[in-house]
Structure formats: C-alpha cells, structure tokens
Design an enzyme around this catalytic site. Structure first.
Site, short mmCIF file in Angstrom:
data_model
loop_
_atom_site.label_atom_id
_atom_site.label_comp_id
_atom_site.label_asym_id
_atom_site.label_seq_id
_atom_site.Cartn_x
_atom_site.Cartn_y
_atom_site.Cartn_z
CD GLU A 156 3.05 2.64 3.22
OE1 GLU A 156 1.81 2.74 3.17
OE2 GLU A 156 3.83 3.57 2.90
CG HIS A 231 -2.45 0.14 6.86
ND1 HIS A 231 -1.40 -0.70 7.14
CD2 HIS A 231 -3.16 -0.46 5.85
CE1 HIS A 231 -1.45 -1.76 6.34
NE2 HIS A 231 -2.50 -1.63 5.55
C1 BDR Z 1 -1.45 2.68 3.20
O1 BDR Z 1 -1.68 2.52 1.80
C2 BDR Z 1 -3.02 2.77 1.51
O2 BDR Z 1 -3.53 1.80 0.63
C3 BDR Z 1 -3.77 2.83 2.82
O3 BDR Z 1 -4.82 3.76 2.76
C4 BDR Z 1 -2.71 3.23 3.81
O4 BDR Z 1 -2.63 4.64 3.92
C5 BDR Z 1 -0.98 1.35 3.77
O5 BDR Z 1 0.18 0.92 3.13
#
Ligand code: BDR
Ligand code: CA
Length: 304
Positions: A156, A231
C-alpha cells in the site's frame, strides 16, 4: 487528535472530517502524495477554508532511505486535483514536526496520533523518544493491507513510500490500529455524494466536492468502481466512531527486503501468534454510516 498528513485529495477530506468530528489540536506534514512544499501548502489551505486555527508544522521532506516517491498521477501535480488553492493568510509554525509531536504528547492528555501519509515523521519521533507511545491514547494509521496492495501487488502507498519508517512504527509504536485497504476499499464516495456536497454550498463542502470530482474520475479509470476510496477519512472516523469498525489483533511486520514484497504489511493470522499481537487490523466497516459522517462533516458550516 493530531493528524500527520500528505494532502492529497483524501487527506484534505480527512482534515475536513476531523475539523467537525474530532478535537483536532495540530497538523504535521510529510512528503508523500506530492512533495513537502505542496503537502504543507495544502494543509495550510485546507485549515484556512475550514477555519481551523491550530498549529501546523512542516515535517520530513524525504523518506528515511528511499528516494522521494509521489502519487501525483492520482492526486494531481499540486496534490489537490484541479482545486484552485486559495492564497494563504498564514505560514507554518515551524519546520520541526517531530519536536511538535513530542511536545504535544507531553502536554495534551490522551493525545491520539493519526498518521495518514508515509510514516517518516512518526518513525523519527519514536527514534528521538522511544517512550512516546506511553504518553499517547493510541496511534490509528491509514496504511498497509492484510490482503493485496495498491502500488505494487503487495504494498500500500503509505507503507511502500517509506518502508523503513513503517517498520519502526509497527515495531515500536505500541498498540496500533491499522486502517488499511481491507477497510478503506469498502468506503467509496461517488457522484451522488459529490452532488450533495456541492448543493450544500458551504466553503468546505464546495472544496470537498471539487476534491471528490478528481478522486472519482481517477478511481473510475483505475478500478471502475463508480466511487473513490477516500482512505484517510476512514482513519479519522475509526478514531471518532470506533463502533463502526471491526477487526482483530495480530502481529504485523513490514517487509523491507523482498523484491516483490518491499513495503508489504505481513499480518500473522495464525491462532497461536495472537499472544504477540500489537496491531488491531480493521477488516469490517459500516460503510454507509462512515460515508454519512464524512458527508455530514464537510457539509457543516466551517468552524462548527
Ligand atoms: C494512501 O495513499 C495516499 O495516496 C492516500 O492519501 C492514502 O493516504 C492510500 O493508499
Ligand atoms: Ca494520505
């Protein structure tokens, strides 16, 4: 609540959500979705629109080890999509986010730290003072995933952007609530929500509608979900309304070496691993209720 952020479309909506639902006592910025000049400028601009008169401190301009990465292809070149960013009437309180975080933990009872960008500032704070977690009511972060990534197959963005920092935080940050993709991909805001925001006609709702325009269009191209995962706002609501989320405690480690798995949050789900669990991994969410809270926050009059 103290938010460490890299605005960022969803960071900006998270700040607007916290402005209404939380007692937000400060904001720190970090390099992430775009460079530190932009993320800091954007945090100041969002606070200004939301009439948030709180300290804002600029933080790390690069990850601990990685070269700086960004997600400008998702958030736009300035980080706030195509929003026209207002002229600023104020500047940051300092360029030392780490000292501010440590000072606030000493002076504010029950401070909850909510990192929603790469974890560089938080790792530096933990290195400067390993006793930091003992003075917090908790750390709830947006980052990681039990299953699957969004930048690579396994990682992520927030963890991938600074895996060494994330490894420090997951290992030494005390009890952590992880609001990862497992949850945030269930909370999608779409065109209907955008229209509700625009119709409310307040300064914050119009800003949020413009941010959502860009986010929904981008997410449609990538996922075709008909909505965008905002998110970071879910992490804020996980603190203010924890009853809307479900999860279990697990040991979680961050992979920093793997060629295919650098930046992966490795969640140990074996039953006999739970004794060493320090991370509450959220997996279930009442998405409709969370969305209602986000829309309610941004459509409330600024300062309310
Ligand atoms: C996260 O990555 C960023 O691009 C967004 O702001 C969020 O915090 C999601 O993966
Ligand atoms: Ca973010």
């Amino acid at each position: 609540m103290l938010i460490d952020c890299d605005p960022g479309l969803d960071d900006a909506i998270a700040l607007l959500t916290a402005a209404h639902h939380a007692n937000l006592v400060g904001i720190t910025t970090v390099n992430g979705n775009v460079g530190i000049d932009h993320t800091t400028h954007n945090a100041l601009a969002v606070a200004q629109v939301a009439q948030l008169d709180i300290p804002i401190h600029r933080g790390a301009e690069r990850p601990l080890v990685n070269a700086p990465m960004d997600a400008a292809h998702v958030h736009g070149p300035t980080g706030l999509g195509s929003v026209e960013i207002p002229d600023l009437v104020r500047t940051v309180d300092s360029h030392d986010a780490v000292t501010f975080i440590l000072d606030m933990a000493r002076t504010v009872d029950d401070l909850h730290l909510v990192p929603i960008g790469p974890l560089t500032n938080i790792a530096l704070a933990l290195q400067a003072d390993p006793t930091l977690p003992s003075r917090l009511s908790g750390i709830t972060l947006m980052g990681g995933a039990a299953v699957g990534g969004n930048v690579t197959a396994t990682a992520e963005f927030n963890v991938w952007a600074d895996p060494e920092a994330a490894a420090i935080v997951f290992r030494h940050g005390g009890p952590i609530t992880m609001v990862g993709l497992d949850v945030t991909h269930q909370v999608l805001l779409g065109a209907d929500h955008r229209d509700t925001m625009r119709a409310a006609g307040t300064a914050t709702s119009l800003l949020a509608a413009d941010l959502l325009d860009y986010a929904v269009e981008g997410a449609d191209k990538i996922h075709g979900w008909g909505g965008a995962p905002i998110h970071d706002a879910s992490a804020v609501v996980a603190v203010t309304h924890p009853e809307l989320f479900g999860g279990e405690w697990h040991p979680v480690e961050v992979e920093i070496d793997g060629a295919l798995t650098r930046g992966m949050t490795v969640v140990d789900s074996r039953p006999d691993a739970s004794d060493e669990a320090t991370v509450k991994v959220l997996r279930n969410v009442d998405a409709d209720a969370v969305i209602e809270l986000i829309v309610g926050a941004v459509t409330s009059p600024p300062g309310d």
